[in-house]
Design a protein around this motif. Sequence first.
Motif, PDB file in Angstrom:
ATOM      1  N   VAL A 159      91.585  -1.312   4.491  1.00 45.79           N
ATOM      2  CA  VAL A 159      91.638  -1.347   3.159  1.00 45.79           C
ATOM      3  C   VAL A 159      91.278  -2.451   2.974  1.00 45.79           C
ATOM      4  O   VAL A 159      90.983  -3.301   5.080  1.00 45.79           O
ATOM      5  CB  VAL A 159      93.636  -2.468   3.593  1.00 45.79           C
ATOM      6  CG1 VAL A 159      93.574  -3.079   2.164  1.00 45.79           C
ATOM      7  CG2 VAL A 159      94.346  -0.700   3.211  1.00 45.79           C
ATOM      8  N   ARG A 160      90.160  -3.151   2.731  1.00 44.92           N
ATOM      9  CA  ARG A 160      89.511  -4.375   2.167  1.00 44.92           C
ATOM     10  C   ARG A 160      90.283  -5.909   2.477  1.00 44.92           C
ATOM     11  O   ARG A 160      90.991  -5.966   1.697  1.00 44.92           O
ATOM     12  CB  ARG A 160      88.162  -4.265   1.550  1.00 44.92           C
ATOM     13  CG  ARG A 160      87.020  -5.370   1.477  1.00 44.92           C
ATOM     14  CD  ARG A 160      86.095  -5.207   0.355  1.00 44.92           C
ATOM     15  NE  ARG A 160      85.586  -6.159   0.451  1.00 44.92           N
ATOM     16  CZ  ARG A 160      84.995  -6.511  -0.808  1.00 44.92           C
ATOM     17  NH1 ARG A 160      85.471  -5.938  -2.291  1.00 44.92           N
ATOM     18  NH2 ARG A 160      84.001  -7.504  -1.350  1.00 44.92           N
ATOM     19  N   VAL A 161      89.602  -7.116   3.418  1.00 47.26           N
ATOM     20  CA  VAL A 161      90.945  -7.528   3.425  1.00 47.26           C
ATOM     21  C   VAL A 161      90.170  -9.020   2.794  1.00 47.26           C
ATOM     22  O   VAL A 161      88.713  -8.870   3.004  1.00 47.26           O
ATOM     23  CB  VAL A 161      91.026  -8.387   4.670  1.00 47.26           C
ATOM     24  CG1 VAL A 161      92.042  -9.766   4.130  1.00 47.26           C
ATOM     25  CG2 VAL A 161      92.427  -7.329   4.797  1.00 47.26           C
ATOM     26  N   MET A 162      90.180 -10.332   1.800  1.00 43.95           N
ATOM     27  CA  MET A 162      89.967 -10.969   1.028  1.00 43.95           C
ATOM     28  C   MET A 162      90.059 -12.257   1.169  1.00 43.95           C
ATOM     29  O   MET A 162      91.739 -11.559   0.699  1.00 43.95           O
ATOM     30  CB  MET A 162      89.404 -10.587  -0.665  1.00 43.95           C
ATOM     31  CG  MET A 162      88.296  -8.687  -0.525  1.00 43.95           C
ATOM     32  SD  MET A 162      87.957  -9.057  -2.402  1.00 43.95           S
ATOM     33  CE  MET A 162      86.816  -9.796  -2.993  1.00 43.95           C
ATOM     34  N   MET A 163      89.826 -13.441   1.188  1.00 49.49           N
ATOM     35  CA  MET A 163      90.473 -14.150   1.874  1.00 49.49           C
ATOM     36  C   MET A 163      89.686 -15.336   0.739  1.00 49.49           C
ATOM     37  O   MET A 163      88.730 -14.937   0.146  1.00 49.49           O
ATOM     38  CB  MET A 163      89.932 -14.674   2.813  1.00 49.49           C
ATOM     39  CG  MET A 163      90.524 -16.229   3.378  1.00 49.49           C
ATOM     40  SD  MET A 163      90.484 -16.835   4.921  1.00 49.49           S
ATOM     41  CE  MET A 163      88.581 -17.951   4.587  1.00 49.49           C
ATOM     42  N   ILE A 164      91.121 -15.912   0.048  1.00 46.60           N
ATOM     43  CA  ILE A 164      90.382 -16.993  -1.552  1.00 46.60           C
ATOM     44  C   ILE A 164      91.490 -17.644  -1.308  1.00 46.60           C
ATOM     45  O   ILE A 164      92.543 -18.610  -1.069  1.00 46.60           O
ATOM     46  CB  ILE A 164      91.538 -16.118  -2.729  1.00 46.60           C
ATOM     47  CG1 ILE A 164      90.518 -14.615  -2.862  1.00 46.60           C
ATOM     48  CG2 ILE A 164      91.021 -16.916  -4.281  1.00 46.60           C
ATOM     49  CD1 ILE A 164      91.309 -13.435  -3.980  1.00 46.60           C
ATOM     50  N   THR A 165      90.685 -18.837  -1.209  1.00 49.24           N
ATOM     51  CA  THR A 165      91.358 -19.923  -0.338  1.00 49.24           C
ATOM     52  C   THR A 165      90.454 -21.377  -1.436  1.00 49.24           C
ATOM     53  O   THR A 165      89.549 -21.442  -2.212  1.00 49.24           O
ATOM     54  CB  THR A 165      91.060 -21.059   0.698  1.00 49.24           C
ATOM     55  OG1 THR A 165      91.981 -22.161   0.673  1.00 49.24           O
ATOM     56  CG2 THR A 165      89.982 -21.020   1.049  1.00 49.24           C
TER      57      THR A 165
END
Length: 845
Positions: free
Chosen positions: A490-496
């Motif tokens: 599962v790829r984790v992407m951080m959006i901020t």
Amino acid sequence: MENNLLNGLNNEQVESLREEYGFNELIKTKKSNPILKFLSVFKEPMFLLLAGAATLYFVLGEPGEGSIMLIFVVFVATITFVQEWKTEKTIDSLKDLTAPHVTAMRNGKKQIIKSSELVPSDIIFLSEGNRIPADCEVIEESNFSVDESSLTGESEPVYKVVVGTIDSSKDYFKQDYLYAGTLSNFGKCTAKVKTIGFETEYGKIGKAISETKQELSPLQKKVNYLVKTLSIAGFILCILVIGFSYIHTGEFVKSILAGITLAMAIIPEEFPVVLTIFLSLGAFRLAKKNTLIRSIPAVETLGSTTVLCVDKTGTITQNIMCAKTIYSNGFIDPNKMQDKDLAKLLVLACEKDPYDPMEKAIVDAGKNKIDITKLYKLELSKKFAFDSKTKRMANIYKENASYYVAAKGSPETILPLCNLTQDEEIQILDIIDGMANKGLRVLALADLVTSTLNDSLEQYSLCFKGLIGLQDPPKEGVEDAINVCKKAGVRVMMITGDYCKTAMAIGNEIGLKSNNCAITGDEIDAMTGDELSDAVKHCDIFSRVIPEHKMKIVKALKKNGEIVAMTGDGVNDAPALKNANIGIAMGKRGTEVAKEAADMILMDDNFTTIVHSIEDGRRVFDNIRKAMVYIMIIHIPIMTLALFSPIFNLPQILLPVHIVLLELILDPTCSIVFEGEPAEDYIMEQPPRSPEEPLLTKYLTKKVLLQGTTMFLASFLPFHYMVDSGLGTDFARTFSLMVLIVGNVILVLVNRSNTKYLISIFKEKGSKARFYINSLALVMLFSIVYIPAAHPIFKTVALNFKTAVLACIIGATSTGWWEIVKFFNNSKHNKVKESPVIKNLNDLS
């Protein structure tokens, strides 16, 4: 009824108004009638077949068998009813947990209640992101604007005014009125409820508010297709059995009985029950772990999530700013700072008892090094408030005969006010750049002791005192959870919305793949759809992003074939949450609109909870698959025994009464035993399941056929041999029945885990449900074999000790042999894990 605005309604008034107006519901939900619910069970094909079989027994002049069949029918129906009733109650409990809430004044206190419990004259308090729960008049407002496009079609927000301040008698939609179903955009409001439910403008629309029929999930569609296919096959085989039986016996009624027996054996009526129970109980278990599931099929989708898009602030980080480092003629650990002058500046440059998280962190860094009570007694002579343009603030205090100026702010606005040489400024800018590269929010600190009180901060030549680096640190356990996600594929992407360097620093700290870059919102705006689809393949960090960008990211990922879970909390996050395969709203800081758009609500706003939810989603699907495989395996011997008897001109091995007996064992086994099994140890070490993957893979199809066939042969061949040897039909039937039920008990124990061996049951704390249900199956078996009163009903006889032991051994062997296959699979898996190539790949990942 006059309402006291200070106290709101009391309990007696609420009850009285509810009796008059009812609940605030747009859709009237009828309570299930237990009697009608129980009777509806008999509409199922299985029960119609059972009733038909009982009728044929009466026609054949066997009222005893017919009566027993009817008793069994009621008993099986009761089990089915209890299962469905329990599932319905579970789903109702989940609906209660996820129901919209509103803050209302009741009995003189502000209380959070369900929106459905509002009555006319209630006083409610609304803020940004709330869905208006009823038609209300505005009592107080503070810059309160509402999106009424769902009612009026106008996209422009409407700024509300207090009732009576304008003449709105000629307007249909009034500016001093709030309407149910509309959305608050900004500000705060106190309102008085006027109409509820169907009496609201939204309620009058009628069809527009009726519940839409929820689309079936891919798994539900696959199960329905499988049931339909097997039912058609069952009907065709039923006709063939009736024909074969009539050719051999010439007795039409008995031939129909044989056909009904086969139809009962082949219809997998447990499939829909298993799916409903597993998903609803899975959702209920997640609710106990801070995850509220609003859409039951989302439990299944969780297990196939390939990309997890999460907000930084509050989800990955603590949402609490803290001082990470201080620079003043060298770097200082804030916890070890001894400079009292610097501590004084830190405290006095901020508001007194600050609310802002950054100011709190700055004050916390200095307050323990100095007497803060004494500082707060100083007279504040002048204040230069923070301004978004100047990005700085300053407080001037009267101290003895002079003034003390304490200033802080963005370095680019503070440094020009300081008496620095060009070389000193360049050196400080290099230090600031280094701190920013570590993801720190950098503020400059300056002060001055002066005898003048000027009108502008620019009129002072300040003394540069230092820099403070602030950070919202990652939550405990986030890095470990991301490593779990990596292993699980599962790829984790951080959006901020934060700055690029801050986002990259946090991303690197928690182990995200940044490739030393972060895609910004401006870069997303400049990209075409294809360019963004390609960009999201290579970068896991997105900065300076607004909600509209989230929607673009979701679409790009879905275009690449990803299964996307997206977190959000704001009003404008709703479209992205709705568009994602799984929308995840924040329970603590999320708006009602975000929660309504989401499939699940995270009650603790914690990233690690999402990861645990994915693991639980995988466990639920894995156990559904185990239950489905079990059902198909056990139906093979039941079906083939009913089919092969007339083909080989043998007496019926399984009678309808035996099918009912097996149903009593199968139903609770499917819905209770497999549902409660823990997750496999490897569940988060394998890639996500593809939504296109069939319910039965090639491997599982082979498993079903092999185990089902061995069970059939183990019970059919001895029966055939014994009948041919003249040992008697009832004796042969009893032997085969014992083989089949013992084989079923071992089948459950063998197939409960894909890696754990049968012997591990004795080493670990096992499931009580598994023990009780398997024990019940054996008790039922030995009861019909060794209790004389049961012999005429089940057409069985008592077996001697040696014969019974032989039947048990054959039954156990018929399914226990799969342990050998499990051993070879485990050995093969261990060799792959120990391979140097795989080890190197794991190290690289």
